[in-house]
Write an enzyme that holds these catalytic residues in place. Structure first.
Site, PDB file in Angstrom:
ATOM      1  N   TYR A 283      42.142  -7.820 -76.674  1.00  0.00           N
ATOM      2  CA  TYR A 283      41.964  -8.301 -75.294  1.00  0.00           C
ATOM      3  C   TYR A 283      40.932  -9.345 -75.231  1.00  0.00           C
ATOM      4  O   TYR A 283      39.893  -9.438 -75.811  1.00  0.00           O
ATOM      5  CB  TYR A 283      41.355  -6.974 -74.671  1.00  0.00           C
ATOM      6  CG  TYR A 283      41.482  -6.964 -73.341  1.00  0.00           C
ATOM      7  CD1 TYR A 283      42.533  -6.456 -72.158  1.00  0.00           C
ATOM      8  CD2 TYR A 283      40.398  -7.534 -72.318  1.00  0.00           C
ATOM      9  CE1 TYR A 283      42.248  -6.413 -70.778  1.00  0.00           C
ATOM     10  CE2 TYR A 283      40.401  -7.772 -71.009  1.00  0.00           C
ATOM     11  CZ  TYR A 283      41.293  -7.245 -70.267  1.00  0.00           C
ATOM     12  OH  TYR A 283      41.403  -7.014 -68.930  1.00  0.00           O
ATOM     13  N   SER A 284      41.362 -10.417 -74.559  1.00  0.00           N
ATOM     14  CA  SER A 284      40.485 -11.541 -74.464  1.00  0.00           C
ATOM     15  C   SER A 284      40.700 -12.229 -73.071  1.00  0.00           C
ATOM     16  O   SER A 284      41.693 -12.722 -72.528  1.00  0.00           O
ATOM     17  CB  SER A 284      40.675 -12.702 -75.451  1.00  0.00           C
ATOM     18  OG  SER A 284      40.243 -13.911 -75.254  1.00  0.00           O
ATOM     19  N   ASN A 285      39.337 -12.264 -72.262  1.00  0.00           N
ATOM     20  CA  ASN A 285      39.360 -12.623 -70.991  1.00  0.00           C
ATOM     21  C   ASN A 285      39.710 -14.233 -71.013  1.00  0.00           C
ATOM     22  O   ASN A 285      40.241 -14.739 -70.047  1.00  0.00           O
ATOM     23  CB  ASN A 285      37.984 -12.542 -70.318  1.00  0.00           C
ATOM     24  CG  ASN A 285      37.849 -11.041 -70.102  1.00  0.00           C
ATOM     25  OD1 ASN A 285      38.419 -10.441 -69.276  1.00  0.00           O
ATOM     26  ND2 ASN A 285      36.863 -10.188 -70.874  1.00  0.00           N
TER      27      ASN A 285
ATOM     28  N   PHE B 280      26.066 -15.382 -73.997  1.00  0.00           N
ATOM     29  CA  PHE B 280      26.776 -15.037 -72.597  1.00  0.00           C
ATOM     30  C   PHE B 280      26.390 -13.771 -72.253  1.00  0.00           C
ATOM     31  O   PHE B 280      26.033 -13.657 -71.069  1.00  0.00           O
ATOM     32  CB  PHE B 280      28.330 -15.301 -72.729  1.00  0.00           C
ATOM     33  CG  PHE B 280      29.039 -15.314 -71.498  1.00  0.00           C
ATOM     34  CD1 PHE B 280      29.314 -16.555 -70.437  1.00  0.00           C
ATOM     35  CD2 PHE B 280      29.393 -14.135 -70.749  1.00  0.00           C
ATOM     36  CE1 PHE B 280      29.680 -16.530 -69.235  1.00  0.00           C
ATOM     37  CE2 PHE B 280      29.875 -14.139 -69.619  1.00  0.00           C
ATOM     38  CZ  PHE B 280      30.130 -15.181 -68.914  1.00  0.00           C
ATOM     39  N   ALA B 281      26.520 -12.685 -73.039  1.00  0.00           N
ATOM     40  CA  ALA B 281      26.351 -11.229 -72.860  1.00  0.00           C
ATOM     41  C   ALA B 281      24.632 -11.333 -72.295  1.00  0.00           C
ATOM     42  O   ALA B 281      24.542 -10.752 -71.424  1.00  0.00           O
ATOM     43  CB  ALA B 281      26.638 -10.408 -74.091  1.00  0.00           C
TER      44      ALA B 281
ATOM     45  N   THR C 238      22.862 -13.506 -71.184  1.00  0.00           N
ATOM     46  CA  THR C 238      22.622 -14.318 -69.995  1.00  0.00           C
ATOM     47  C   THR C 238      23.043 -13.473 -68.579  1.00  0.00           C
ATOM     48  O   THR C 238      22.180 -13.623 -67.562  1.00  0.00           O
ATOM     49  CB  THR C 238      23.204 -15.637 -70.080  1.00  0.00           C
ATOM     50  OG1 THR C 238      22.673 -16.242 -71.159  1.00  0.00           O
ATOM     51  CG2 THR C 238      22.892 -16.487 -68.896  1.00  0.00           C
TER      52      THR C 238
ATOM     53  N   SER D  20      39.461  -6.843 -63.985  1.00  0.00           N
ATOM     54  CA  SER D  20      40.580  -7.614 -64.610  1.00  0.00           C
ATOM     55  C   SER D  20      41.938  -6.981 -63.892  1.00  0.00           C
ATOM     56  O   SER D  20      43.070  -7.556 -64.350  1.00  0.00           O
ATOM     57  CB  SER D  20      40.625  -6.826 -65.781  1.00  0.00           C
ATOM     58  OG  SER D  20      39.769  -7.957 -66.785  1.00  0.00           O
TER      59      SER D  20
ATOM     60  N   GLY E 176      39.919  -2.669 -64.048  1.00  0.00           N
ATOM     61  CA  GLY E 176      39.113  -3.640 -63.958  1.00  0.00           C
ATOM     62  C   GLY E 176      37.569  -3.305 -63.936  1.00  0.00           C
ATOM     63  O   GLY E 176      37.216  -2.205 -63.214  1.00  0.00           O
TER      64      GLY E 176
END
Length: 386
Positions: A193-195, A151-152, A154, A87, A337
Site C-alpha cells: 500500500y502506497s499513498n 514526514f511522519a 512533521t 483513503s 480511510g
C-alpha cells in the site's frame, strides 16, 4: 483491531482496508442492526470518543450514534456528521480514471512516464516501467511518502503536527519525498500500500483532462449522484457543519494525552486521502458504483479484478476497491480511510443493495471490523472466531 494500512501507517493515525466479494444474503437477524449497535458501543468503551453510522438495505435506512462528538461539552455525535474519509478518496480517484479509460482518453496499461514525464525518477524509481493499473492496485513498488520518517515526525507526531498542521503541500512535493527512497520492489512483482500511487493518479487525471482531480470528481461523481455532503477540500482547514470534533494521541502510543485535531490542512493527503463526506453519501456512492451506475461493465470488472494483498489478511485489492470475505461468508466491497482523528469505513455487497458507512472520531482505538461483522453477519465481537 482492524488491520490498518494507509495514509498514516507510521503512527497511530491509520487507514484500514475495507471488505468485499460476491453478494450473499445476510443471515437472519442481521437486518435488525443489534450487533452493529453493540459493536459501536464496544468501540466507545474501548476509547473511541464517538461513532456515527448509517446502513441501508431492503428494509430501509438505519442510522445510529454512540459516544460524544465533543469531549469537552459531551455533545453527542450526529447521524448527519461530516467527517474526513481518508483513503476512501482512493475509490473516487480510481472511478474517474476508469471513466477516462472508458472514454478512450487513456489506457490503464499506459506507462506513468507517458503522462508525467520525469516525475517518477530517483533512487531506482522509473515511471517508464510502471503502468497506471499498477498505481491503482498498489503493485507499482513506489515508496509510500507517508512512511518517510521526517514526514511522519512533521505531520503525525505532536510537536511537528501542532506546528505544521496548516502547511500546504503540493502533489509534486509529496511525490518528491517518495523519490528520495528506493522502490519497495520491481513493478508488478509484489504488493504494498502506497499513498504515493494515488497522488500520482490524481496528477494523471489533471494531465489528461486539463482540470484538477477535485474538479473531475465533482463533475463526474459528486454532482451526478447528488452527494451534498461530499467535498474535496483542497487547503480548507475546517469541516462543514454539522460535524463533530476529531481527536488523536499524536503519538505512536495509544495512551497519553488526547489532542483536538479537527482543523488541519488536508493537502498533506492530496488525492490519496483528503476528501470529506458523511455516511449517507458514502452509502449512495458505493451502492451506485457496485450497481453499475458510474462505470461501464468492462471498467467495473477491471475495478473488481483483485490481487493478493499480503498486508491485509483475508483481503484482496482491486483498483481502489478492497474485497474481503467476512467471518460468516458474506463478501463486501469498499474501502476504509484514516486521517488525523478520523477512522472511517464504507462497504457494500457486490450488488450494492446492502451498504454500511461509519466513522470513529478518534484514531487510536476501536474495532471497525466488529462493526462491519455486526451489520452483515449479525455477530457481536464475542461471537467472532479469535
Amino acid at each position: 483491531m482492524s488491520v490498518r494500512t494507509g495514509l498514516v501507517a507510521a503512527t497511530a493515525v491509520a487507514l484500514a482496508a475495507a471488505p468485499a466479494g460476491p453478494a450473499m444474503a445476510a443471515p437472519g437477524g442481521a437486518g435488525h442492526h443489534g450487533a452493529t449497535r453493540a459493536a459501536m458501543d464496544a468501540a466507545v468503551k474501548a476509547g473511541v470518543p464517538g461513532v456515527t453510522a448509517t446502513a441501508r438495505d431492503a428494509g430501509g435506512t438505519w442510522s445510529a450514534t454512540a459516544g460524544v462528538g465533543d469531549v469537552r461539552t459531551l455533545a453527542p455525535r450526529g447521524t448527519a456528521d461530516h467527517y474526513r474519509v481518508g483513503s476512501i478518496t482512493k475509490t473516487f480517484v480510481s472511478t474517474v480514471l476508469l471513466q477516462l479509460e472508458a472514454e478512450r482518453r487513456l489506457s490503464l496499461d499506459d506507462r506513468v512516464e507517458k503522462w508525467l514525464p520525469g516525475v517518477v525518477r530517483g533512487h531506482g524509481h522509473d515511471g517508464r516501467r510502471i503502468t497506471l493499473r499498477q498505481l491503482l492496485n498498489h503493485t507499482s513498488g513506489i515508496f509510500n511518502y507517508t512512511a518517510d520518517d521526517d514526514f511522519a515526525r512533521t505531520y503525525f507526531l505532536k510537536d511537528g503536527f501542532l506546528e505544521h498542521r496548516y502547511d500546504t503541500k503540493t502533489p509534486e512535493q509529496l511525490v518528491a519525498i517518495a523519490m528520495t527512497h528506493a522502490p519497495l520492489f520491481a513493478p508488478g512483482t509484489s504488493w504494498s500500500y502506497s499513498n504515493t500511487n494515488y497522488v500520482l493518479a490524481g496528477m494523471v487525471i489533471e494531465k489528461v483532462t486539463g482540470h484538477s482531480y477535485a474538479t473531475e470528481i465533482r463533475r463526474r461523481v459528486i454532482e451526478p449522484l447528488g452527494l451534498r455532503a461530499t467535498s474535496v477540500p483542497g487547503t480548507r482547514t475546517t469541516l462543514p457543519r454539522p460535524s463533530s470534533h476529531a481527536y488523536s494521541k499524536l503519538s505512536r502510543a495509544t495512551t497519553g494525552p488526547t489532542y483536538d485535531v479537527t482543523r488541519l490542512n488536508p493537502s498533506l493527503a492530496s488525492s490519496a486521502g483528503e476528501m470529506i463526506s458523511d455516511s449517507t453519501d458514502l452509502n449512495r456512492f458505493y451502492a451506485a458504483l457496485l450497481g453499475g451506475r458510474l462505470l461501464p461493465p468492462k471498467q467495473l470488472t477491471e475495478m473488481r479484478t483483485t490481487v493478493k494483498a499480503d498486508e491485509i489478511p483475508g483481503a484482496r485489492y482491486g483498483l481502489g476497491l478492497i474485497d474481503r470475505k467476512l467471518g460468516c461468508g458474506v463478501h463486501v466491497w469498499g474501502h476504509d480511510g484514516g486521517i488525523h482523528g478520523s477512522t472511517s469505513s464504507a462497504v457494500t455487497t457486490a450488488d450494492g443493495r446492502h451498504s454500511l458507512a461509519f466513522n470513529f472520531n478518534g484514531d487510536w482505538s476501536g474495532d471497525s471490523d466488529a462493526v462491519i461483522e455486526g451489520e452483515f453477519c449479525g455477530k457481536q465481537a464475542s461471537e467472532r472466531p479469535s
